[in-house]
Design a protein around this motif. Structure first.
Motif, PDB file in Angstrom:
ATOM      1  N   ASP A 185       0.795  -1.223   0.000  1.00 54.16           N
ATOM      2  CA  ASP A 185       0.000   0.000   0.000  1.00 54.16           C
ATOM      3  C   ASP A 185       0.830   1.278   0.000  1.00 54.16           C
ATOM      4  O   ASP A 185       0.314   2.349  -0.299  1.00 54.16           O
ATOM      5  CB  ASP A 185      -0.928   0.015   1.227  1.00 54.16           C
ATOM      6  N   LYS A 186       2.104   1.189   0.354  1.00 53.24           N
ATOM      7  CA  LYS A 186       2.924   2.392   0.479  1.00 53.24           C
ATOM      8  C   LYS A 186       3.769   2.553  -0.777  1.00 53.24           C
ATOM      9  O   LYS A 186       4.831   1.927  -0.917  1.00 53.24           O
ATOM     10  CB  LYS A 186       3.807   2.303   1.720  1.00 53.24           C
ATOM     11  N   PHE A 187       3.315   3.416  -1.696  1.00 51.77           N
ATOM     12  CA  PHE A 187       4.019   3.615  -2.958  1.00 51.77           C
ATOM     13  C   PHE A 187       3.571   4.934  -3.561  1.00 51.77           C
ATOM     14  O   PHE A 187       2.633   5.582  -3.081  1.00 51.77           O
ATOM     15  CB  PHE A 187       3.730   2.477  -3.933  1.00 51.77           C
ATOM     16  N   PHE A 188       4.237   5.350  -4.633  1.00 54.62           N
ATOM     17  CA  PHE A 188       3.760   6.467  -5.444  1.00 54.62           C
ATOM     18  C   PHE A 188       4.016   6.147  -6.902  1.00 54.62           C
ATOM     19  O   PHE A 188       4.948   5.418  -7.248  1.00 54.62           O
ATOM     20  CB  PHE A 188       4.425   7.795  -5.045  1.00 54.62           C
TER      21      PHE A 188
ATOM     22  N   LYS B 170       5.227   2.007 -10.268  1.00 53.10           N
ATOM     23  CA  LYS B 170       5.140   2.377  -8.858  1.00 53.10           C
ATOM     24  C   LYS B 170       6.525   2.309  -8.223  1.00 53.10           C
ATOM     25  O   LYS B 170       7.302   1.410  -8.516  1.00 53.10           O
ATOM     26  CB  LYS B 170       4.179   1.423  -8.129  1.00 53.10           C
ATOM     27  N   ARG B 171       6.802   3.256  -7.337  1.00 48.19           N
ATOM     28  CA  ARG B 171       8.046   3.266  -6.570  1.00 48.19           C
ATOM     29  C   ARG B 171       7.735   3.010  -5.109  1.00 48.19           C
ATOM     30  O   ARG B 171       6.756   3.518  -4.563  1.00 48.19           O
ATOM     31  CB  ARG B 171       8.773   4.596  -6.718  1.00 48.19           C
TER      32      ARG B 171
ATOM     33  N   PRO C 266       8.052  11.534  -1.142  1.00 52.81           N
ATOM     34  CA  PRO C 266       6.883  11.099  -1.926  1.00 52.81           C
ATOM     35  C   PRO C 266       6.159   9.920  -1.301  1.00 52.81           C
ATOM     36  O   PRO C 266       5.052   9.580  -1.732  1.00 52.81           O
ATOM     37  CB  PRO C 266       7.490  10.717  -3.278  1.00 52.81           C
ATOM     38  N   LEU C 267       6.762   9.276  -0.303  1.00 50.72           N
ATOM     39  CA  LEU C 267       6.100   8.139   0.359  1.00 50.72           C
ATOM     40  C   LEU C 267       5.393   8.605   1.617  1.00 50.72           C
ATOM     41  O   LEU C 267       5.969   9.337   2.414  1.00 50.72           O
ATOM     42  CB  LEU C 267       7.124   7.055   0.707  1.00 50.72           C
TER      43      LEU C 267
END
Length: 447
Positions: free
Chosen positions: A229-232, A247-248, A446-447
């Motif tokens: 769930d933790k991405f951008f 996605k990163r 960004p996270l």
């Protein structure tokens, strides 16, 4: 130390065509040659002479045959011959690109020479990596160089050493790790381990020195390789067949035998962009430049071995672009200088596609001069990033950064600023369609 987003990802399908036999040979008594390289965005750039013309090439373990990006009709200058038209396919959602295959070319890298080398000239004007790197790049070379030598890549001292297999002597290496290589369509793969959500997962990864990111993984729920769930979402790079997005995120750890990198950054490319790369069913992703540069490496294709040793980059922190801006060197700006004052003239001169110029000066009056300075243009802008929220747009030309003219910096210098500490203030003056506008924002994770 440099920290960069991936700018370029190159994978090519060149294996369906017959290749002529050719070999590099070092023409000195030691049968060994040391070549200095530039490390740009975690990518290795070396001088390569082709048919008497010196060019700049990326060293990319992910390609089979040398490829020239023919923006300025380089093939005419090189006098390439015996050509036939083919189509190449790579990463990205676009179509195959047209290329000319040429045989019997003379390649020279230092004292290493090949008198009968195949190459491919690609004519798509969009495949121009010079603006993204800030230096001229004319092509890439991979397998044909590595197959003929034991290749030492010393990232910390920035040189490559090419030694014939007959003359190479391994002297032993304390605190080194040896890993077996596997090959698929002339590309090297290595086994590694990733730790995701506390689960250790064995993976098979392409060694990709032609990518500047850290680690790519292909999502696979059955193996537990998934982003979470933790991405951008972000632009990952530009492949032969178009742009690649994905996605990163981070993983708990990445390991090559006993060497472990904690909280390593990872990218999960969109499935539509990597359908070609997934033709190798056992492949789980790639190790790219931002991890490879943390080791000094010896690669021996004949013995199918790679030896790695930690270097000064090993403990460098993983970080992200905290502005959301991707820049390219696109043409030049005309700047009027008088004494210590600088007046910007709101015009941009577009140069030929493969040009990355040095500053040129036009003397107009003894009291002032007009100079051509690099124009840095926003070419990608991450959605919901600090820069986008501040109002910046794709196409804006950066004139000034925190009170200093942008032309005082290289493209690498500016990119490094974008990876600065969380909370650092950025103030950018831009040219937007002839208007000068100023925007301010803080760097954020960004996270």
């Amino acid at each position: 130390m440099h920290k960069y987003l991936i700018l370029i990802i190159l994978f090519f399908c060149l294996n369906n065509y017959g290749f002529s036999q050719s070999k590099f040979v070092v023409q000195n008594k030691k049968q060994s040659e040391k070549i200095r390289f530039k490390l740009i965005n975690n990518l290795i750039v070396i001088p390569v002479e082709i048919n008497g013309v010196t060019l700049s090439f990326l060293v990319d373990t992910g390609v089979s045959k040398p490829i020239i990006f023919n923006f300025l009709n380089v093939s005419d200058t090189l006098k390439i011959k015996n050509t036939e038209t083919i189509y190449l396919r790579g990463l990205g959602e676009g179509e195959s690109v047209k290329a000319l295959k040429s045989t019997n070319n003379i390649f020279k890298i230092g004292d290493a020479i090949n008198l009968n080398q195949d190459l491919y000239a690609v004519y798509d004007a969009h495949l121009n990596f010079a603006p993204r790197l800030g230096i001229p790049v004319h092509g890439i070379i991979g397998y044909d160089l590595f197959k003929d030598f034991v290749v030492e890549i010393n990232y910390s001292s920035k040189y490559i050493r090419l030694t014939s297999h007959e003359k190479y002597e391994f002297t032993g290496c304390k605190n080194c790790e040896k890993l077996n290589l596997k090959f698929y369509k002339k590309k090297p793969y290595v086994n590694a381990t990733v730790k995701i959500n506390e689960n250790k997962i064995p993976v098979k990864l392409l060694i990709d020195s032609g990518g500047s990111d850290s680690l790519w993984l292909f999502e696979d729920d059955s193996l537990g390789i998934k982003c979470g769930d933790k991405f951008f979402n972000d632009f990952l790079g530009h492949g032969l067949s178009g742009s690649v997005y994905g996605k990163r995120s981070k993983i708990d750890a990445f390991s090559l035998n006993s060497f472990e990198l904690k909280s390593a950054h990872v990218a999960y490319p969109d499935s539509s962009s990597i359908s070609f790369a997934r033709n190798h069913k056992d492949r789980n992703g790639s190790i790219a430049g931002n991890i490879l540069k943390r080791f000094n490496i010896v690669i021996d294709y004949h013995k199918a071995l790679i030896t790695i040793k930690k270097n000064a980059y090993f403990k460098e922190n993983f970080t992200y672009n905290r502005t959301g801006i991707e820049l390219a060197h696109e043409g030049v700006r005309l700047v009027k200088e008088a004494d210590d004052d600088v007046i910007y003239i709101n015009s941009v001169i577009k140069l030929p596609k493969n040009s990355v110029n040095e500053s040129n000066t036009i003397i107009v009056n003894p009291k002032y001069k007009l100079s051509l300075k690099p124009a840095y243009t926003i070419v990608e802008l991450r959605k919901d990033s600090p820069a986008e929220r501040a109002g910046l747009l794709i196409g804006d030309i950066i004139l000034n950064i925190n009170g200093k003219p942008s032309y005082n910096y290289t493209l690498q210098d500016i990119t490094e600023m974008f990876y600065g500490s969380i909370g650092k203030k950025m103030r950018l003056k831009v040219n937007r369609n002839g208007l000068e506008l100023t925007f301010s924002f803080d760097l954020k994770s960004p996270l």
